[in-house]
Design an enzyme around this catalytic site. Structure first.
Site, PDB file in Angstrom:
ATOM      1  N   ASP A   1      60.899 -50.948 144.340  1.00  0.00           N
ATOM      2  CA  ASP A   1      61.077 -52.250 144.504  1.00  0.00           C
ATOM      3  C   ASP A   1      62.101 -52.991 143.782  1.00  0.00           C
ATOM      4  OD1 ASP A   1      59.893 -55.481 145.242  1.00  0.00           O
ATOM      5  OD2 ASP A   1      58.169 -53.871 145.477  1.00  0.00           O
TER       6      ASP A   1
ATOM      7  N   HIS B   1      63.654 -56.302 148.969  1.00  0.00           N
ATOM      8  CA  HIS B   1      63.297 -55.908 147.561  1.00  0.00           C
ATOM      9  C   HIS B   1      64.252 -54.560 147.253  1.00  0.00           C
ATOM     10  CE1 HIS B   1      59.223 -57.457 147.408  1.00  0.00           C
ATOM     11  NE2 HIS B   1      59.494 -57.715 148.933  1.00  0.00           N
TER      12      HIS B   1
ATOM     13  N   GLU C   1      58.501 -58.804 153.585  1.00  0.00           N
ATOM     14  CA  GLU C   1      59.295 -59.782 152.897  1.00  0.00           C
ATOM     15  C   GLU C   1      61.395 -59.580 152.767  1.00  0.00           C
ATOM     16  OE1 GLU C   1      56.046 -60.985 150.024  1.00  0.00           O
ATOM     17  OE2 GLU C   1      57.485 -59.431 149.417  1.00  0.00           O
TER      18      GLU C   1
END
Length: 446
Positions: free
Chosen positions: A74, A145, A214
């Site tokens: 991440d 990420h 995301e």
């Protein structure tokens, strides 16, 4: 049966937790309702040593669960050794400090955080888990990420290595959603492909997590080279560009006999892989779309399965994050209601609890967040839901006693002990209605 019937998570997977380790007080009899009974553990935000992962695996097995998804990368850290790209762990595996608390009043703790797993260690974990009926599904999160990647290899970012180097000094010390995203050059795709090639050499799972969640598109949208690339390939939007990117990974993994698992954002734009498993976390929209498209779906809606969410609205509850998700709330989870259409029910492969660890910085805090909520989740995964709360409550003391015997530092039913509280550490509590409205906005483009 759903599309998992012929997979290693269907008929060929163990259906009973090992008798010697079975959790007391839980009803896990007969055949399980779902083939995929999983927990996702985030080791990117907070590294957990192998010994702690083995302990966690044994606890999952005792709950009749059979999948551990490891979130290995991440913005805040890269934990998987890639021999072709050693700086991923040397640089991407360490950050100078971490955010303390949640929201605009959060601070930084000033404490370095680092750690990574060798391929040898992870092979051992895979064997250890398999002996206990647990399949380990690794996840490398792309194309967003990506800040830990770019701290180590800025040439894979948007705008050129110098520009990325100026923006990204190290893995992110903050939490949230970074704007950083991988570029879509051929060299970057080859880098990503090599990473997944090495991942497949370590993990024998049929399923490989590729993230897809995301990924903010601002840098793609503002970058002339990216826009030129989109025009060359007839891609009408940045959502379609992400779909194209994920498709390249899915195709490569399919060539190695693997199937990809991605979060429901992977369905934005074009469908990147017909055989992909969709992990639906943003309410029912992604699950319904995935099922309509013929995907196997793993349900992990945040309002019922995000175990980093706070467990009450009491002021002593540590670090208010998300909506309230009490043990009783978990028991109300109804993955496939009786009136669900057959086309939907047939595609639901299973359920998964997600444990994000931004604020779970010790084994004790991890225990507090996961247990005893995992007990209710395990029964839903095995029997379907919702549970009969009165009947479950009668068996609950036996389960809590078993957790005591296992030295699990769970949350007491009366609320956190003083040593489990975090006074002065800020958070941002969420209202359920507000979160539902936000989920509707987030999934409007599906």
């Amino acid at each position: 049966m759903n599309g998992f019937a012929g997979s290693r998570y269907g008929a060929g997977a163990p259906t009973r937790p090992p008798g010697a380790a079975r959790a007391a007080g839980l009803r896990l009899d007969g055949e399980p309702r779902f083939a995929w009974r999983g927990v996702m553990l985030d080791v990117a935000r907070r590294f957990r040593p192998i010994a702690e992962l083995e302990r966690f695996v044994e606890l999952l097995a005792a709950h009749g669960l059979n999948v551990l998804q490891l979130h290995l990368t991440d913005d805040q850290g890269w934990r998987f050794e890639v021999r072709a790209y050693p700086r991923l762990t040397e640089i991407g595996g360490r950050r100078s400090q971490s955010q303390l608390g949640h929201g605009p009043r959060s601070t930084l703790d000033g404490i370095p955080h680092e750690g990574s797993y060798t391929q040898h260690e992870l092979r051992g974990l895979v064997r250890f888990a398999a002996e206990r009926g647990i399949r380990v599904v690794p996840e490398i999160d792309v194309p967003g990420h990506a800040q830990a990647i770019l701290a180590a290899y800025p040439e894979f970012g948007v705008g050129g290595a110098d520009a990325v180097r100026a923006r990204v000094a190290e893995p992110w010390t903050r939490y949230g959603i970074s704007d950083e995203v991988l570029n879509v050059e051929e060299s970057t795709l080859e880098f990503v492909g090599t990473v997944f090639d090495e991942l497949c050499e370590v993990f024998d799972s049929e399923f490989i997590g590729i993230g897809g969640d995301e990924a903010r598109k601002r840098l793609w949208r503002e970058d002339p080279r990216t826009q030129e690339f989109m025009a060359e390939r007839g891609l009408a939007s940045e959502d379609e560009l992400q779909s194209w990117f994920l498709q390249q990974i899915a195709d490569r993994l399919r060539g190695r006999g693997r199937r990809v698992v991605g979060w429901d954002e992977m369905l934005e734009g074009r469908d990147p892989a017909p055989d992909a498993v969709v992990a639906s976390w943003r309410g029912p929209v992604g699950a319904e779309l995935g099922a309509r498209l013929g995907h196997d779906v793993v349900l992990c809606p945040d309002l019922w399965t995000y175990f980093d969410y706070r467990q009450s609205d009491a002021p002593e509850e540590p670090i208010p994050v998300g909506t309230v998700l009490s043990l009783e709330d978990v028991a109300t989870f109804d993955p496939v209601p009786s009136d669900a259409p057959e086309w939907y029910a047939d595609r639901i492969a299973g359920v998964q609890a997600n444990v994000w660890t931004e604020h779970l910085d010790t084994r004790e805090r991890l225990d507090y967040a996961v247990f005893p909520r995992l007990g209710a989740f395990a029964e839903v995964a095995w029997n379907g839901g919702p549970l009969d709360w009165a009947e479950f409550s009668e068996r609950l003391p036996g389960y809590l006693g078993w957790l005591d015997e296992q030295r699990v530092d769970y949350r007491p039913m009366a609320g956190p002990r003083p040593d489990q509280q975090r006074p002065g550490v800020p958070g941002v509590p969420r209202d359920r209605a507000d979160r539902l409205a936000e989920l509707a906005r987030l999934t409007a483009n599906l």
